[in-house]
Enzyme design. Structure first.
Site, short mmCIF file in Angstrom:
data_model
loop_
_atom_site.label_atom_id
_atom_site.label_comp_id
_atom_site.label_asym_id
_atom_site.label_seq_id
_atom_site.Cartn_x
_atom_site.Cartn_y
_atom_site.Cartn_z
N CYS A 76 2.00 -6.10 3.06
CA CYS A 76 1.30 -7.18 3.75
C CYS A 76 1.84 -8.53 3.32
O CYS A 76 2.08 -8.74 2.12
CB CYS A 76 -0.18 -7.15 3.42
SG CYS A 76 -1.10 -6.05 4.46
N ASP B 200 -12.86 6.57 3.32
CA ASP B 200 -11.95 6.16 2.23
C ASP B 200 -12.43 4.83 1.64
O ASP B 200 -11.63 3.98 1.29
CB ASP B 200 -10.52 6.03 2.79
CG ASP B 200 -9.46 5.96 1.70
OD1 ASP B 200 -9.74 6.42 0.56
OD2 ASP B 200 -8.36 5.44 1.97
N GLY C 263 0.84 -1.20 0.00
CA GLY C 263 0.00 0.00 0.00
C GLY C 263 0.87 1.24 0.00
O GLY C 263 2.04 1.19 -0.39
N GLY C 264 0.33 2.36 0.44
CA GLY C 264 1.08 3.61 0.47
C GLY C 264 2.34 3.49 1.32
O GLY C 264 3.42 3.92 0.91
N ALA D 63 2.59 0.58 3.70
CA ALA D 63 2.61 -0.75 4.31
C ALA D 63 2.87 -1.83 3.28
O ALA D 63 2.62 -1.65 2.09
CB ALA D 63 1.28 -1.01 4.99
P1 ADP Z 1 -1.93 1.05 3.10
O1 ADP Z 1 -2.58 1.35 4.43
O2 ADP Z 1 -0.50 1.42 3.07
O3 ADP Z 1 -2.72 1.57 1.92
P2 ADP Z 1 -3.20 -1.49 2.68
O4 ADP Z 1 -4.01 -1.70 3.89
O5 ADP Z 1 -3.92 -1.05 1.44
O6 ADP Z 1 -1.97 -0.55 2.96
O7 ADP Z 1 -2.45 -2.86 2.37
C1 ADP Z 1 -1.59 -2.99 1.28
C2 ADP Z 1 -1.95 -4.22 0.45
O8 ADP Z 1 -1.85 -5.39 1.24
C3 ADP Z 1 -3.37 -4.21 -0.05
O9 ADP Z 1 -3.52 -3.55 -1.27
C4 ADP Z 1 -3.67 -5.69 -0.18
O10 ADP Z 1 -3.17 -6.19 -1.40
C5 ADP Z 1 -2.90 -6.30 0.95
N1 ADP Z 1 -3.74 -6.48 2.15
C6 ADP Z 1 -4.08 -5.56 3.08
N2 ADP Z 1 -4.83 -6.09 4.07
C7 ADP Z 1 -4.99 -7.40 3.75
C8 ADP Z 1 -5.68 -8.51 4.37
N3 ADP Z 1 -6.34 -8.36 5.52
N4 ADP Z 1 -5.61 -9.72 3.76
C9 ADP Z 1 -4.93 -9.86 2.59
N5 ADP Z 1 -4.27 -8.88 1.97
C10 ADP Z 1 -4.29 -7.65 2.53
#
Ligand code: ADP
Length: 326
Positions: A58, A165, A53-54, A56
């Site tokens: 995962c 969001d 993500g921005g 993070a």
């Molecule tokens: P950020 O807060 O930096 O935007 P995200 O929460 O969008 O980060 O997480 C980044 C990526 O990780 C997501 O686009 C998704 O692909 C994956 N991801 C996030 N949460 C989960 C989850 N609970 N299960 C599976 N994949 C996840």
């Protein structure tokens, strides 16, 4: 061997991050320090990357000594403190949510300069990826997901939380293809001048397609929970057509189109797809001015939900999960 492992892990799915804001790839095992409710601490075996993500990254994580699997969301500790307000809000709000259509927050801890969030694993990616892959969902599928997301919004609003969001990229799919709202990074911040800056900044690096126009109106102090209903309207349109309604090449143009409700439904001649009057009316109702937008209970009693087939969970799980990517 460690460097080699790290390299192959990065190659396994995620492009190596050039961005200094992202955490480095984690080791194969991550230690959760002892805490009052887990005196021995815990060890997670880190599996494949799930997404970035921005700030993070995962990973799939398995709790050693059990068969439990989670999503480990990793943020560099410096980033967590730079983004203190966003991150604290995310943690505090998300950890209080408990609903079948909200990604369950399990715990948070710090290990080797990174903050780890232990979240419910959503192994089927995001709604955005699924909708793109399938170039739009059928109306019965959209009924199913709209009911799930409306239920989660009703729950959040009843707790006084505004997500702010909501978008297809923030809605994840579990192993049964149920929708789960994730990422509470912008939830329920009051729109002070500082928050407004954060919001603009976040909007600039993310997609503005889902942002209700009143959020961006300068000088306007409060805004209510109806911004989430606007976003749901965009999501419903996008689930059906695979594109958000105000899609444009510039952000200003998206905002102008949103303000003027300047959108069309793709013509059946071009797409061979037919959109029902009920579906169009439902979307239009959610894209009205804030005080006219329906609440979640009103949404799910719209004729769209009774005018055609409503799938049961097992239909969705077998159909959508097994359909091969196109
Ligand atoms: P950020 O807060 O930096 O935007 P995200 O929460 O969008 O980060 O997480 C980044 C990526 O990780 C997501 O686009 C998704 O692909 C994956 N991801 C996030 N949460 C989960 C989850 N609970 N299960 C599976 N994949 C996840």
């Amino acid at each position: 061997p460690r460097a080699h492992e790290l390299k192959s892990k990065a190659a396994a799915g995620l492009k190596a991050s050039k961005d200094k804001d992202h955490p480095p790839p984690p080791p194969n095992h991550v230690n959760e320090p002892p805490s009052s409710d887990r005196k021995e601490g815990a060890i997670y075996q880190v599996g494949k990357p799930l997404g970035k993500g921005g700030f993070a990254i995962c990973y799939d994580g398995k709790l050693i000594g059990s068969s439990k699997r989670y999503a480990l969301k990793i943020v560099k500790a410096q980033m967590a403190s730079k983004m203190e307000q966003k991150f604290q809000t995310e943690l505090q709000i998300h950890s209080k949510m408990r609903h079948p259509n909200i990604v369950q927050f399990h715990r948070a801890f710090t290990f080797e300069n990174c903050t780890y969030l232990v979240l419910e694993l959503c192994s089927n990616g995001s709604l955005m990826d699924m909708v793109k892959r399938r170039k739009g969902l059928t109306e019965p599928e959209v009924r199913f997901y709209t009911v799930q997301i409306s239920g989660a919004i009703k729950y959040m609003h009843a707790k006084g939380i505004i997500h702010r969001d909501l978008k297809m990229g923030n809605i994840f799919l579990d192993k049964y293809m149920n929708a789960k709202i994730g990422d509470f990074g912008l939830a329920a911040l009051l729109l002070t001048g500082k928050d407004m800056q954060i919001m603009r900044r976040t909007t600039l690096c993310g997609t503005p397609n889902y942002i209700a126009p009143e959020i961006l109106e300068k000088g306007k102090k409060g805004h209510d929970h109806m911004v989430d209903i606007w976003s749901l309207g965009i999501i419903v349109y996008a689930m059906l057509t695979s594109k958000p309604p105000f899609q444009s090449s510039t952000t200003d143009e998206i905002y102008r189109r949103a303000r003027e409700r300047d959108y069309e439904w793709p013509s059946p001649d071009a797409t061979q797809k037919f959109y029902s009057l009920e579906a169009k009316d439902l979307v239009a109702s959610m894209l009205q001015d804030a005080d006219m937008r329906p609440d979640p209970d009103t949404i799910v009693s719209h004729p769209f939900f009774t005018s055609g087939y409503m799938p049961v969970p097992s239909d969705i799980s077998s159909r959508l999960r097994e359909s091969p990517p196109q």
